[in-house]
Structure formats: structure tokens, C-alpha cells
Design a protein around this motif. Structure first.
Motif, PDB file in Angstrom:
ATOM      1  N   SER A 129      48.665  62.019  43.496  1.00  0.00           N
ATOM      2  CA  SER A 129      48.202  62.076  42.101  1.00  0.00           C
ATOM      3  C   SER A 129      48.575  60.792  41.361  1.00  0.00           C
ATOM      4  N   TYR A 130      49.746  60.246  41.632  1.00  0.00           N
ATOM      5  CA  TYR A 130      50.154  58.994  41.015  1.00  0.00           C
ATOM      6  C   TYR A 130      49.225  57.862  41.448  1.00  0.00           C
ATOM      7  N   ASN A 131      48.879  57.849  42.723  1.00  0.00           N
ATOM      8  CA  ASN A 131      47.988  56.805  43.229  1.00  0.00           C
ATOM      9  C   ASN A 131      46.594  56.917  42.623  1.00  0.00           C
ATOM     10  N   LEU A 132      46.112  58.145  42.410  1.00  0.00           N
ATOM     11  CA  LEU A 132      44.806  58.342  41.789  1.00  0.00           C
ATOM     12  C   LEU A 132      44.804  57.816  40.351  1.00  0.00           C
ATOM     13  N   VAL A 133      45.867  58.095  39.619  1.00  0.00           N
ATOM     14  CA  VAL A 133      45.980  57.600  38.238  1.00  0.00           C
ATOM     15  C   VAL A 133      46.034  56.076  38.235  1.00  0.00           C
ATOM     16  N   ARG A 134      46.774  55.480  39.155  1.00  0.00           N
ATOM     17  CA  ARG A 134      46.829  54.013  39.238  1.00  0.00           C
ATOM     18  C   ARG A 134      45.461  53.423  39.514  1.00  0.00           C
ATOM     19  N   LEU A 135      44.697  54.052  40.400  1.00  0.00           N
ATOM     20  CA  LEU A 135      43.357  53.583  40.721  1.00  0.00           C
ATOM     21  C   LEU A 135      42.445  53.680  39.494  1.00  0.00           C
ATOM     22  N   MET A 136      42.527  54.785  38.762  1.00  0.00           N
ATOM     23  CA  MET A 136      41.691  54.956  37.571  1.00  0.00           C
ATOM     24  C   MET A 136      42.060  53.949  36.481  1.00  0.00           C
ATOM     25  N   VAL A 137      43.334  53.716  36.269  1.00  0.00           N
ATOM     26  CA  VAL A 137      43.771  52.731  35.269  1.00  0.00           C
ATOM     27  C   VAL A 137      43.298  51.338  35.668  1.00  0.00           C
ATOM     28  N   SER A 138      43.397  51.011  36.938  1.00  0.00           N
ATOM     29  CA  SER A 138      42.931  49.699  37.408  1.00  0.00           C
ATOM     30  C   SER A 138      41.436  49.533  37.168  1.00  0.00           C
ATOM     31  N   ALA A 139      40.669  50.588  37.411  1.00  0.00           N
ATOM     32  CA  ALA A 139      39.227  50.519  37.184  1.00  0.00           C
ATOM     33  C   ALA A 139      38.909  50.327  35.700  1.00  0.00           C
ATOM     34  N   VAL A 140      39.611  51.020  34.828  1.00  0.00           N
ATOM     35  CA  VAL A 140      39.391  50.875  33.384  1.00  0.00           C
ATOM     36  C   VAL A 140      39.748  49.467  32.922  1.00  0.00           C
ATOM     37  N   VAL A 141      40.860  48.943  33.386  1.00  0.00           N
ATOM     38  CA  VAL A 141      41.270  47.588  33.014  1.00  0.00           C
ATOM     39  C   VAL A 141      40.257  46.568  33.535  1.00  0.00           C
ATOM     40  N   ALA A 142      39.766  46.756  34.749  1.00  0.00           N
ATOM     41  CA  ALA A 142      38.759  45.845  35.308  1.00  0.00           C
ATOM     42  C   ALA A 142      37.477  45.881  34.484  1.00  0.00           C
ATOM     43  N   LEU A 143      37.050  47.072  34.058  1.00  0.00           N
ATOM     44  CA  LEU A 143      35.860  47.185  33.216  1.00  0.00           C
ATOM     45  C   LEU A 143      36.062  46.503  31.857  1.00  0.00           C
ATOM     46  N   LEU A 144      37.245  46.667  31.272  1.00  0.00           N
ATOM     47  CA  LEU A 144      37.533  46.016  29.988  1.00  0.00           C
ATOM     48  C   LEU A 144      37.501  44.502  30.114  1.00  0.00           C
ATOM     49  N   PHE A 145      38.154  43.966  31.115  1.00  0.00           N
ATOM     50  CA  PHE A 145      38.149  42.520  31.310  1.00  0.00           C
ATOM     51  C   PHE A 145      36.746  42.012  31.639  1.00  0.00           C
ATOM     52  N   GLY A 146      36.027  42.764  32.473  1.00  0.00           N
ATOM     53  CA  GLY A 146      34.672  42.377  32.826  1.00  0.00           C
ATOM     54  C   GLY A 146      33.745  42.384  31.627  1.00  0.00           C
ATOM     55  N   SER A 147      33.903  43.374  30.743  1.00  0.00           N
ATOM     56  CA  SER A 147      33.033  43.446  29.561  1.00  0.00           C
ATOM     57  C   SER A 147      33.336  42.324  28.572  1.00  0.00           C
ATOM     58  N   THR A 148      34.530  41.782  28.595  1.00  0.00           N
ATOM     59  CA  THR A 148      34.891  40.671  27.714  1.00  0.00           C
ATOM     60  C   THR A 148      34.056  39.435  28.042  1.00  0.00           C
ATOM     61  N   PHE A 149      33.810  39.208  29.296  1.00  0.00           N
ATOM     62  CA  PHE A 149      33.090  38.023  29.717  1.00  0.00           C
ATOM     63  C   PHE A 149      31.621  38.293  30.035  1.00  0.00           C
ATOM     64  N   ALA A 150      31.158  39.521  29.914  1.00  0.00           N
ATOM     65  CA  ALA A 150      29.775  39.871  30.263  1.00  0.00           C
ATOM     66  C   ALA A 150      28.767  39.220  29.328  1.00  0.00           C
ATOM     67  N   SER A 151      29.101  39.050  28.070  1.00  0.00           N
ATOM     68  CA  SER A 151      28.153  38.478  27.120  1.00  0.00           C
ATOM     69  C   SER A 151      28.192  36.955  27.097  1.00  0.00           C
ATOM     70  N   GLN A 152      29.036  36.358  27.845  1.00  0.00           N
ATOM     71  CA  GLN A 152      29.129  34.893  27.897  1.00  0.00           C
ATOM     72  C   GLN A 152      27.918  34.312  28.626  1.00  0.00           C
ATOM     73  N   ARG A 153      27.438  33.193  28.114  1.00  0.00           N
ATOM     74  CA  ARG A 153      26.305  32.519  28.726  1.00  0.00           C
ATOM     75  C   ARG A 153      26.808  31.725  29.937  1.00  0.00           C
ATOM     76  N   ILE A 154      26.040  31.788  31.006  1.00  0.00           N
ATOM     77  CA  ILE A 154      26.399  31.066  32.231  1.00  0.00           C
ATOM     78  C   ILE A 154      25.782  29.679  32.151  1.00  0.00           C
ATOM     79  N   PRO A 155      26.600  28.626  32.229  1.00  0.00           N
ATOM     80  CA  PRO A 155      26.056  27.259  32.157  1.00  0.00           C
ATOM     81  C   PRO A 155      25.198  26.943  33.398  1.00  0.00           C
ATOM     82  N   GLU A 156      24.096  26.261  33.136  1.00  0.00           N
ATOM     83  CA  GLU A 156      23.203  25.915  34.238  1.00  0.00           C
ATOM     84  C   GLU A 156      23.445  24.502  34.749  1.00  0.00           C
ATOM     85  N   ASN A 157      24.015  23.618  33.914  1.00  0.00           N
ATOM     86  CA  ASN A 157      24.375  22.279  34.388  1.00  0.00           C
ATOM     87  C   ASN A 157      25.676  21.875  33.682  1.00  0.00           C
ATOM     88  N   GLU A 158      26.171  20.685  33.975  1.00  0.00           N
ATOM     89  CA  GLU A 158      27.462  20.252  33.448  1.00  0.00           C
ATOM     90  C   GLU A 158      27.441  20.034  31.956  1.00  0.00           C
TER      91      GLU A 158
END
Length: 160
Positions: A129-158
Motif C-alpha cells: 500500500s505504501y508503494n502504491l501511494v508512492r507511485l500515485m504521488v510520483s505520477a501526480v508530481v510528473a503531471l504537474l511538472f509536465g503541465s508547467t512546460f506543456a504550453s511552452q513554444r518549442i523553438p524551431e531554430n537557434e
């Protein structure tokens, strides 16, 4: 099963038990259960937890006076046997049977790391049960960090 013998002290440094533990702590359990004040160990119960609960380690009773295991040990045949064994070992002391280690520690660092790793893995394996909670927290943190950079524009050249 990590230890062969035990020196158990209660609060204040008084000896409660000293001797060989036996297979699956059988000697320790037999010693404590010979007193009527001792509750029987339950099947599957950890002997270390049971003995600490039995002697009242870490707790103090205000009302009734608890059974004094150190006083009982002081007059036991177990104590007499331990004193005789110590006396015998002191008489046989020579340079040949002196315990010494080649380094600061009895085992190498790699053996210590391996044992600690195996113990940690066993602890995690026993708490899914502890491992399941750790996995769920990691997934939530990954989604939060990923959503922070999701709206950023990807540069096409230098120059972008």
C-alpha cells in the motif's frame, strides 16, 4: 534470526535478559513466558516487538506497579549461568583467542551495503500500500511538472 544472543536492558540500564536467543528466539520466549505476568506471544507476532511490549520499554505506568523483570533476572539461574560463562571466558584469555579484525569494521563495505539493500527491499516488498501511494504521488508530481512546460513554444531554430 540476525542475532545469536541478546543483552536486554530496561530503562535505567538494569539487565532484563542476557543469553542465547535460540532458534526463532525460542529461549527468550520460554524465559519470559515462565512468569505469570507475561502475556503469551501470538502466532506470527514479532518476538522483538513482543519482548519490548512485555517489559514495558518506552512506556511508564502510573497506576499499578508493573512486574519487575530485572529483579527476577537478578535471582534467576539464567543469570548464574551467564556469570559462570563470563568467568570461564575470562580465565581462558590468551593472545590466540583474542577477537580482532583487520579493519575498523568486522565486515567489508560491500557486504554491509548488500545487507542494507536486501533489508530495504524486504521492507518495501512487505508494504504494497505504501508503494502504491508512492507511485500515485510520483505520477501526480510528473503531471504537474509536465503541465508547467506543456504550453511552452518549442523553438524551431537557434534564433527563436
Amino acid at each position: 534470526n540476525s542475532f545469536d544472543s541478546l543483552l536486554l536492558l530496561k530503562r535505567g540500564g538494569e539487565v532484563v535478559f542476557f543469553g542465547d536467543l535460540g532458534d526463532e528466539s525460542a529461549n527468550l520466549i520460554t524465559y519470559f513466558e515462565r512468569y505469570r505476568a507475561t502475556p503469551k506471544i501470538q502466532p506470527g507476532e514479532n518476538p522483538a516487538t513482543w519482548m519490548l511490549t512485555t517489559i514495558g520499554a518506552g512506556s511508564s505506568t502510573v497506576g499499578s506497579k508493573p512486574f519487575d523483570y530485572s529483579q527476577s533476572y537478578g535471582v534467576s539461574t539464567q543469570r548464574e549461568g551467564a556469570l559462570q560463562k563470563i568467568e570461564l571466558l575470562n580465565q581462558e584469555e590468551t593472545e590466540e583467542n583474542k577477537v580482532s579484525f583487520p579493519g575498523k569494521y568486522a565486515t567489508s563495505l560491500s557486504v554491509q551495503r548488500k545487507l542494507v539493500l536486501l533489508r530495504a527491499m524486504k521492507i518495501y516488498w512487505r508494504s504494497p500500500s505504501y508503494n502504491l501511494v508512492r507511485l500515485m504521488v510520483s505520477a501526480v508530481v510528473a503531471l504537474l511538472f509536465g503541465s508547467t512546460f506543456a504550453s511552452q513554444r518549442i523553438p524551431e531554430n537557434e534564433g527563436d
